[in-house]
Design a protein around this motif. Structure first.
Motif, PDB file in Angstrom:
ATOM      1  N   TRP A 122       7.558  40.038  22.574  1.00  0.00           N
ATOM      2  CA  TRP A 122       8.150  39.307  23.694  1.00  0.00           C
ATOM      3  C   TRP A 122       8.979  40.235  24.582  1.00  0.00           C
ATOM      4  N   VAL A 123       9.748  41.113  23.961  1.00  0.00           N
ATOM      5  CA  VAL A 123      10.618  42.014  24.748  1.00  0.00           C
ATOM      6  C   VAL A 123       9.789  43.080  25.457  1.00  0.00           C
ATOM      7  N   THR A 124       8.821  43.679  24.752  1.00  0.00           N
ATOM      8  CA  THR A 124       8.072  44.783  25.367  1.00  0.00           C
ATOM      9  C   THR A 124       6.929  44.289  26.250  1.00  0.00           C
ATOM     10  N   GLY A 125       6.444  43.073  25.989  1.00  0.00           N
ATOM     11  CA  GLY A 125       5.281  42.574  26.733  1.00  0.00           C
ATOM     12  C   GLY A 125       3.990  43.264  26.307  1.00  0.00           C
ATOM     13  N   ARG A 126       4.019  43.974  25.160  1.00  0.00           N
ATOM     14  CA  ARG A 126       2.844  44.703  24.693  1.00  0.00           C
ATOM     15  C   ARG A 126       2.308  44.076  23.403  1.00  0.00           C
ATOM     16  N   GLU A 127       1.068  44.380  23.074  1.00  0.00           N
ATOM     17  CA  GLU A 127       0.476  43.906  21.819  1.00  0.00           C
ATOM     18  C   GLU A 127       0.457  45.036  20.797  1.00  0.00           C
ATOM     19  N   VAL A 128       0.536  44.659  19.525  1.00  0.00           N
ATOM     20  CA  VAL A 128       0.452  45.631  18.431  1.00  0.00           C
ATOM     21  C   VAL A 128      -1.024  45.875  18.128  1.00  0.00           C
ATOM     22  N   THR A 129      -1.388  47.153  17.938  1.00  0.00           N
ATOM     23  CA  THR A 129      -2.790  47.439  17.609  1.00  0.00           C
ATOM     24  C   THR A 129      -2.974  47.795  16.137  1.00  0.00           C
ATOM     25  N   GLU A 130      -2.012  48.570  15.561  1.00  0.00           N
ATOM     26  CA  GLU A 130      -2.146  48.883  14.134  1.00  0.00           C
ATOM     27  C   GLU A 130      -0.789  49.049  13.477  1.00  0.00           C
ATOM     28  N   VAL A 131      -0.780  48.939  12.143  1.00  0.00           N
ATOM     29  CA  VAL A 131       0.483  48.997  11.394  1.00  0.00           C
ATOM     30  C   VAL A 131       0.325  49.868  10.152  1.00  0.00           C
ATOM     31  N   TYR A 132       1.445  50.409   9.722  1.00  0.00           N
ATOM     32  CA  TYR A 132       1.534  50.972   8.367  1.00  0.00           C
ATOM     33  C   TYR A 132       2.817  50.419   7.762  1.00  0.00           C
ATOM     34  N   ALA A 133       2.740  49.825   6.603  1.00  0.00           N
ATOM     35  CA  ALA A 133       3.928  49.196   6.016  1.00  0.00           C
ATOM     36  C   ALA A 133       4.106  49.638   4.567  1.00  0.00           C
ATOM     37  N   THR A 134       5.359  49.755   4.191  1.00  0.00           N
ATOM     38  CA  THR A 134       5.653  50.065   2.800  1.00  0.00           C
ATOM     39  C   THR A 134       6.845  49.225   2.354  1.00  0.00           C
ATOM     40  N   GLY A 135       7.084  49.169   1.034  1.00  0.00           N
ATOM     41  CA  GLY A 135       8.175  48.328   0.551  1.00  0.00           C
ATOM     42  C   GLY A 135       8.663  48.772  -0.811  1.00  0.00           C
ATOM     43  N   SER A 136       9.817  48.249  -1.198  1.00  0.00           N
ATOM     44  CA  SER A 136      10.358  48.598  -2.517  1.00  0.00           C
ATOM     45  C   SER A 136      11.162  47.432  -3.080  1.00  0.00           C
ATOM     46  N   ASN A 137      11.502  47.546  -4.342  1.00  0.00           N
ATOM     47  CA  ASN A 137      12.318  46.527  -5.027  1.00  0.00           C
ATOM     48  C   ASN A 137      13.376  47.215  -5.870  1.00  0.00           C
ATOM     49  N   ARG A 138      14.607  47.156  -5.421  1.00  0.00           N
ATOM     50  CA  ARG A 138      15.681  47.716  -6.235  1.00  0.00           C
ATOM     51  C   ARG A 138      16.735  46.651  -6.518  1.00  0.00           C
TER      52      ARG A 138
END
Ligand SMILES: NC(=O)c1ccc[n+]([C@@H]2O[C@H](COP(=O)([O-])OP(=O)(O)OC[C@H]3O[C@@H](n4cnc5c(N)ncnc54)[C@H](O)[C@@H]3O)[C@@H](O)[C@H]2O)c1
Length: 334
Positions: free
Chosen positions: A179-195
């Motif tokens: 909404w803020v940038t007015g652009r669409e996302v084309t690809e992602v890389y995501a990571t996560g952890s549990n501590r």
């Protein structure tokens, strides 16, 4: 006007309170299978009790606010549309994208306005950031950083039904980046952890995540989320362009402590949760809905618009699981 409220949990009660203070709203009709919640709303807000969502829709309401648990959203949206009643529905549209797309297909030609509750679109800071991007004063963007850190994790039952942190929490960052940038996302890389709390890992979820989104103009957006932020509820966005850089949420109640000698900012009491951070935004959002109901404007966040953030959440969920870059095209086509 007369507004129905379906669902009187955490956010439903908060919306009832906000609606009861809006000049445009004359009366409230409420329903929730949990009878004590209905009784409390009758006492606290002078609302009329209805026995079921169907009874609310039959009670001559001009608009309906759906704040029920997520799995009830599709059937309640469809019932309201069938009755020709304008809808405000909390995010997300549905628990799965499959159901979300089914809702979209079912309501597309209905002519009934539906507003989905991405409240950050009504926060003064995000509104100003969007205007700054649009005016060109930042120049072309190269980096966006978006942060949502919750003070403490929700209970195990909520986590188990939430669909995971990307669909439940980060989805607000994904929506507001679009909404803020007015652009669409084309690809992602995501990571996560549990501590932190073991029940989050046991549910197959992560308590802390980071995602890198590539936008269709090559801007990089870094999204940081955690269920554990002892200092408070931290929602911020930084936008860096070739001409200027700005921040949303850089204010006195920011839950962060500077260790620079002589620096006293931020000096306020940190935000403790979304209700206090976004009180004004929720008011503006529901006020906009009363304008939608009155026919003064069209929906500021349609079902189609809301589903776009959902695809980004799907891509991040898959990326985390498979440790790889995922395109939006891939999840949309799956
Ligand atoms: N936009 C935001 O900032 C925001 C914040 C919190 C929650 N939410 C969304 O709001 C929704 C509710 O969240 P919550 O935290 O208030 O949950 P909650 O569990 O506290 O409350 C849900 C309520 O819905 C009721 N309910 C269930 N099925 C119903 C039905 N068919 N008809 C009427 N009521 C029904 C339950 O009895 C319960 O009282 C979720 O979809 C959540 O994603 C959005």
């Amino acid at each position: 006007m007369r507004i129905g409220i379906l669902g009187l949990g955490r956010i439903g009660v908060f919306h009832a309170e906000t609606l009861s203070r809006l000049d445009a709203v004359e009366s409230l009709v409420v329903a929730d299978p949990y009878r004590d919640a209905v009784t409390a709303a009758v006492e606290r807000f002078g609302a009329e009790a209805a026995a079921s969502p169907e009874a609310v829709l039959a009670a001559g309401v001009d608009g309906v606010v759906i704040a029920a648990a997520t799995d009830a959203h599709p059937s309640l949206i469809l019932a309201a549309v069938e009755a020709g009643v304008p809808v405000f529905c909390e995010k997300p549209v549905a628990r799965t994208m499959k159901e979300g797309v089914e809702v979209l297909n079912a309501v597309r030609d209905s002519g009934v306005e539906i507003q989905i509750g991405y409240n950050r679109r009504f926060d003064a800071g995000f509104v100003a950031a969007r205007a700054a991007v649009r005016s060109g004063e930042l120049g072309p963007l190269h980096t966006v950083r978006s942060t949502t850190l919750d003070p403490a994790p929700p209970p195990a039952a909520y986590i188990a039904a939430s669909g995971g942190i990307f669909r439940d929490c980060s989805v607000h960052d994904f929506d507001i980046i679009r909404w803020v940038t007015g652009r669409e996302v084309t690809e992602v890389y995501a990571t996560g952890s549990n501590r932190g709390e073991p029940y989050i890992a046991e549910a197959g979820d992560a308590d802390t995540t980071a995602a890198i989104l590539t936008l269709d103009d090559q801007t990089l957006a870094v999204v940081s989320n955690s269920r554990h932020n002892a200092r408070g509820y931290d929602v911020r966005m930084e936008l860096h362009g070739f001409r200027d850089s700005i921040a949303v949420g850089l204010e006195d109640k920011l839950p962060l402590r500077s260790v620079e000698p002589g620096v006293t900012f931020p000096a306020g009491t940190p935000h403790d949760f979304f209700m206090d951070r976004f009180t004004e935004a929720y008011r503006a959002e529901l006020s906009a809905f009363t304008d939608v109901v009155a026919g003064r404007r069209t929906s500021p966040c349609t079902v189609a618009d809301a589903l776009e953030a959902g695809w980004i959440a799907e891509a991040c969920t898959l990326s985390l699981r498979e440790h790889r870059t995922v395109t939006i095209e891939e999840v949309r086509g799956a």
